[in-house]
Write a protein that holds these residues in place. Structure first.
Motif, PDB file in Angstrom:
ATOM      1  N   ASP A 157       0.819  -1.209   0.000  1.00 54.45           N
ATOM      2  CA  ASP A 157       0.000   0.000   0.000  1.00 54.45           C
ATOM      3  C   ASP A 157       0.854   1.261   0.000  1.00 54.45           C
ATOM      4  OD1 ASP A 157      -2.716  -0.958  -0.063  1.00 54.45           O
ATOM      5  OD2 ASP A 157      -2.378  -1.761   1.942  1.00 54.45           O
ATOM      6  N   MET A 158       2.084   1.155   0.500  1.00 51.72           N
ATOM      7  CA  MET A 158       3.007   2.292   0.393  1.00 51.72           C
ATOM      8  C   MET A 158       3.332   2.543  -1.075  1.00 51.72           C
ATOM      9  SD  MET A 158       4.838   4.616   1.986  1.00 51.72           S
ATOM     10  CE  MET A 158       5.511   4.232   3.616  1.00 51.72           C
ATOM     11  N   ALA A 159       3.619   1.482  -1.825  1.00 47.62           N
ATOM     12  CA  ALA A 159       3.890   1.623  -3.258  1.00 47.62           C
ATOM     13  C   ALA A 159       2.666   2.158  -3.994  1.00 47.62           C
ATOM     14  CB  ALA A 159       4.321   0.282  -3.843  1.00 47.62           C
ATOM     15  N   ARG A 160       1.474   1.709  -3.587  1.00 47.38           N
ATOM     16  CA  ARG A 160       0.235   2.185  -4.221  1.00 47.38           C
ATOM     17  C   ARG A 160       0.087   3.691  -4.073  1.00 47.38           C
ATOM     18  NH1 ARG A 160      -4.608   3.273  -1.815  1.00 47.38           N
ATOM     19  NH2 ARG A 160      -3.979   2.243   0.124  1.00 47.38           N
ATOM     20  N   LEU A 161       0.289   4.214  -2.863  1.00 43.34           N
ATOM     21  CA  LEU A 161       0.135   5.652  -2.631  1.00 43.34           C
ATOM     22  C   LEU A 161       1.265   6.449  -3.269  1.00 43.34           C
ATOM     23  CD1 LEU A 161      -1.123   5.675   1.071  1.00 43.34           C
ATOM     24  CD2 LEU A 161      -2.471   5.885  -1.030  1.00 43.34           C
ATOM     25  N   GLN A 162       2.484   5.911  -3.242  1.00 41.26           N
ATOM     26  CA  GLN A 162       3.588   6.587  -3.913  1.00 41.26           C
ATOM     27  C   GLN A 162       3.308   6.719  -5.404  1.00 41.26           C
ATOM     28  OE1 GLN A 162       6.907   4.098  -1.777  1.00 41.26           O
ATOM     29  NE2 GLN A 162       7.876   5.826  -2.793  1.00 41.26           N
ATOM     30  N   ASN A 163       2.824   5.648  -5.999  1.00 45.77           N
ATOM     31  CA  ASN A 163       2.507   5.674  -7.420  1.00 45.77           C
ATOM     32  C   ASN A 163       1.426   6.705  -7.721  1.00 45.77           C
ATOM     33  OD1 ASN A 163       3.643   4.093  -9.633  1.00 45.77           O
ATOM     34  ND2 ASN A 163       3.436   2.369  -8.239  1.00 45.77           N
ATOM     35  N   PHE A 164       0.405   6.727  -6.889  1.00 49.33           N
ATOM     36  CA  PHE A 164      -0.698   7.662  -7.117  1.00 49.33           C
ATOM     37  C   PHE A 164      -0.214   9.105  -7.046  1.00 49.33           C
ATOM     38  CE2 PHE A 164      -3.944  10.365  -5.061  1.00 49.33           C
ATOM     39  CZ  PHE A 164      -4.828  10.452  -6.123  1.00 49.33           C
ATOM     40  N   LEU A 165       0.526   9.444  -6.004  1.00 48.60           N
ATOM     41  CA  LEU A 165       1.018  10.813  -5.858  1.00 48.60           C
ATOM     42  C   LEU A 165       2.039  11.145  -6.945  1.00 48.60           C
ATOM     43  CD1 LEU A 165       1.371  10.877  -1.984  1.00 48.60           C
ATOM     44  CD2 LEU A 165      -0.332  12.118  -3.329  1.00 48.60           C
ATOM     45  N   GLY A 166       2.947  10.205  -7.205  1.00 51.45           N
ATOM     46  CA  GLY A 166       3.975  10.448  -8.206  1.00 51.45           C
ATOM     47  C   GLY A 166       3.408  10.636  -9.598  1.00 51.45           C
ATOM     48  N   ARG A 167       2.441   9.814  -9.979  1.00 54.11           N
ATOM     49  CA  ARG A 167       1.868   9.923 -11.322  1.00 54.11           C
ATOM     50  C   ARG A 167       1.006  11.165 -11.481  1.00 54.11           C
ATOM     51  NH1 ARG A 167      -0.389   4.694 -14.174  1.00 54.11           N
ATOM     52  NH2 ARG A 167      -0.641   6.356 -15.723  1.00 54.11           N
ATOM     53  N   ASN A 168       0.577  11.747 -10.373  1.00 58.57           N
ATOM     54  CA  ASN A 168      -0.157  13.004 -10.443  1.00 58.57           C
ATOM     55  C   ASN A 168       0.745  14.214 -10.210  1.00 58.57           C
ATOM     56  OD1 ASN A 168      -3.183  12.669 -10.881  1.00 58.57           O
ATOM     57  ND2 ASN A 168      -2.787  11.089  -9.339  1.00 58.57           N
ATOM     58  N   GLY A 169       2.055  13.990 -10.166  1.00 60.29           N
ATOM     59  CA  GLY A 169       2.992  15.093 -10.022  1.00 60.29           C
ATOM     60  C   GLY A 169       2.880  15.820  -8.701  1.00 60.29           C
ATOM     61  N   HIS A 170       2.576  15.079  -7.631  1.00 59.27           N
ATOM     62  CA  HIS A 170       2.398  15.710  -6.319  1.00 59.27           C
ATOM     63  C   HIS A 170       3.530  15.280  -5.394  1.00 59.27           C
ATOM     64  CE1 HIS A 170      -0.446  17.954  -3.722  1.00 59.27           C
ATOM     65  NE2 HIS A 170       0.211  17.334  -2.765  1.00 59.27           N
TER      66      HIS A 170
END
Length: 570
Positions: A168-181
């Motif tokens: 779930d850490m990777a899931r949230l990192q991916n979400f924030l990273g792919r949205n440029g946040h």
């Protein structure tokens, strides 16, 4: 999910302003002549010493040009720490890319002594970038570089607390990273403050990771939508506005539509359930796209288009999922129902919702998603694979790009392919590169038949079987990547009258039987005013270049439809 708050008795944290690469481009100093050209776009604002110009987590008012005095930029992380970032003085401006659309500020800015500024609100900032082309280029580059520096430095945004091995850490990192946040990571195994927060807020492993928002709110293992709303990623939605165009999906096709439509004066709203870029945004490297001889990552290509769309005024509503489309309203508008429980109205709709990752028929697959089973290969997953053996299923270009990318991190990559070769589904340059990579092993006529996990629920073993001889192998593998195609994301169109083919892809052009005897443009669906582009469209070529081309092409059809709809009935 439960939320709590941490008290914000902020104290100055250690450290000094970070070093910024390309400093002169990131923080250019404006000349008096340039400031004079900008004055017609803004208004004078004065601030007393200590007064806040903008505040972390609150919508930013736009771009400030400092005329006199100094402004201190600081980071506030929600844990009670305040860290200096940089000071800005006369001739410099305060903003980053989020201020093109009035998003929340990621840092604090307060006056050091009395300060006089020129405040340029978001709408006028976009007008400035277009009207003053040479100056606008410098400003736009600086806005982008500032966001890049925030991301790379972990400045601004939420703090994610948990072990880096957590799915779930990777899931949230991916979400924030792919949205440029931007975001910041803390591991409770090495950071005492993080360990104390885990002891206080995480009653079980299921509560991890914790997410600490800039305002001190603590989220326990939130969904993507929950974290997006908590940190203000989603801008204000104008539910009363009638947009010229609503674009559903922000992959290459949807982004191209947004850029070209908005640049030609149409009001545009773009919806996406997860992140801009679509499946292309997860591509490690695209090497056969025109104009990029050395290749470009899907994220970089999508990020440029995303920023362009904002520059021209497209409203980006991400992550906002469209649940249904109503084409039968008495007022003639097309209405989109979102997961926010609101209706958004538009005169036309472009379906660019692409496709969803296909899930092969493997028992207990869902239980390992995010815990060792992945549908994309970003640097975040690659770090989890360091010096390990990994498996990858698929034989298309996306699978090939992922295999080559992962081979530079993993000890070995098993590439599992149902067919007997790659020639029919993969570009020749990728085949040659895979064959030349010593730690990629090709397993033809093979399929994955089982997954086994450990005590903590993470993937530990993958079983595959030969489709020719039936021999089965079990290999100790903790990360499995699936690139087995995708199904069209068209469920939200059920009941609205838009025709789809047997595979669920949207039918357009001459194939549509509208029963009205009217000509239908090549990208228009069976419902007047509804168009389809990119991978979701029946007969599309399923390539990034083709999707972008259709996104540009549809704008001419939109103009034709909107012009005809505006004509009085005879």
């Amino acid at each position: 999910m439960r939320t709590d708050s941490i008290s914000e008795n902020s104290t100055d944290g250690p450290g000094s302003s970070p070093a910024f690469p390309r400093h002169e481009q990131t923080f250019p100093e404006l000349t008096p002549h340039e400031i004079a050209r900008m004055r017609r776009f803004g208004e004078l604002r004065s601030y007393r010493s200590g007064e806040m110009l903008f505040e972390t987590g609150k919508p930013g008012p736009g771009m400030f040009v400092v005329l006199s005095g100094h402004v201190a930029i600081t980071q506030r992380d929600g844990l009670g720490n305040v860290t200096p970032v940089i000071d800005q003085g006369p001739g410099q401006f305060l903003a980053e890319i989020g201020q093109l659309s009035g998003r929340v500020a990621l840092v604090d800015g307060h006056a050091e002594g009395d300060v006089e500024t020129l405040l340029i609100p978001p709408e006028q900032l976009r007008a400035l970038l277009v009207a003053e082309a040479d100056l606008g280029e410098r400003l736009m580059r600086a806005l982008i570089l500032r966001r890049v520096n925030l991301i790379q430095g972990g400045v601004g945004g939420p703090v994610l607390i948990g072990a880096h091995t957590l799915g779930d850490m990777a899931r949230l990192q991916n979400f924030l990273g792919r949205n440029g946040h931007p975001y910041h990571l803390l591991d409770p195994a090495t950071d005492k403050d993080a360990a104390d927060l885990v002891a206080r807020y995480a009653a079980s492993r299921a509560d991890l990771p914790l997410v600490v928002c800039p305002d001190g709110t603590v989220l326990r293992n939130p969904t993507e939508s929950e974290i997006a709303y908590a940190i203000g990623m989603i801008g204000d939605q104008d539910h009363d506005k009638l947009y010229d165009v609503a674009v559903v999906g922000s992959g290459p096709a949807g982004l191209a539509t947004a850029v070209y439509a908005a640049s030609e004066g149409l009001s545009v709203a773009v919806f996406d359930a997860r992140a801009f870029g679509g499946q292309a945004g997860a591509s490690a490297r695209i090497e056969n796209y025109l104009g990029f001889p050395t290749g470009i990552s899907g994220m970089a290509l999508a990020g440029r288009a995303y920023n362009q769309a904002q520059k021209f005024g497209a409203q980006m509503l991400i992550p906002v999922s469209v649940r249904s489309l109503d084409c039968s309203r008495d007022d003639g508008a097309l209405a989109l129902s979102t997961d926010c429980g609101q209706l958004m109205r538009a005169r036309s709709v472009v379906v660019a919702s692409g496709a969803r990752y296909r899930r092969p028929d493997i028992a207990n697959l869902a239980s390992f998603e995010g815990r060792g089973v992945w549908y994309w290969a970003s640097p975040i997953e690659a770090r989890l694979c360091a010096d390990q053996e990994v498996a990858l299923v698929g034989g298309g270009n996306s699978a090939g790009q992922a295999a080559v990318f992962l081979s530079s991190h993993a000890r070995k990559v098993y590439m599992v392919i149902r067919g007997g070769g790659l020639g029919a589904s993969m570009s020749r340059y990728l085949i040659e590169r895979i064959e030349a990579t010593p730690n990629i092993e090709l397993l033809f006529n093979t399929e994955v038949v089982g997954l086994d996990g450990g005590e903590e629920g993470s993937l530990e073993r993958v079983r595959w079987r030969s489709r020719l001889g039936g021999d089965e192998s079990a290999v100790e593998i903790r990360n499995l990547f699936l690139f087995v195609g995708a199904d069209p994301a068209t469920d939200w169109l059920d009941g609205c009258g838009v025709m789809v083919d047997r595979g669920g892809f949207v039918v357009t052009g001459a194939q549509c039987d509208t029963g009205e005897g009217r000509p239908v443009s090549a990208l228009e669906t069976s419902v007047p005013g509804v168009f389809a582009v990119g991978d979701v469209r029946s007969g599309s070529v399923k390539r990034v270049g083709g999707a972008i081309g259709e996104g540009a092409q549809v704008v001419a059809a939109l103009h034709g439809y909107l012009d005809d709809a505006a004509k009085p009935a005879v």
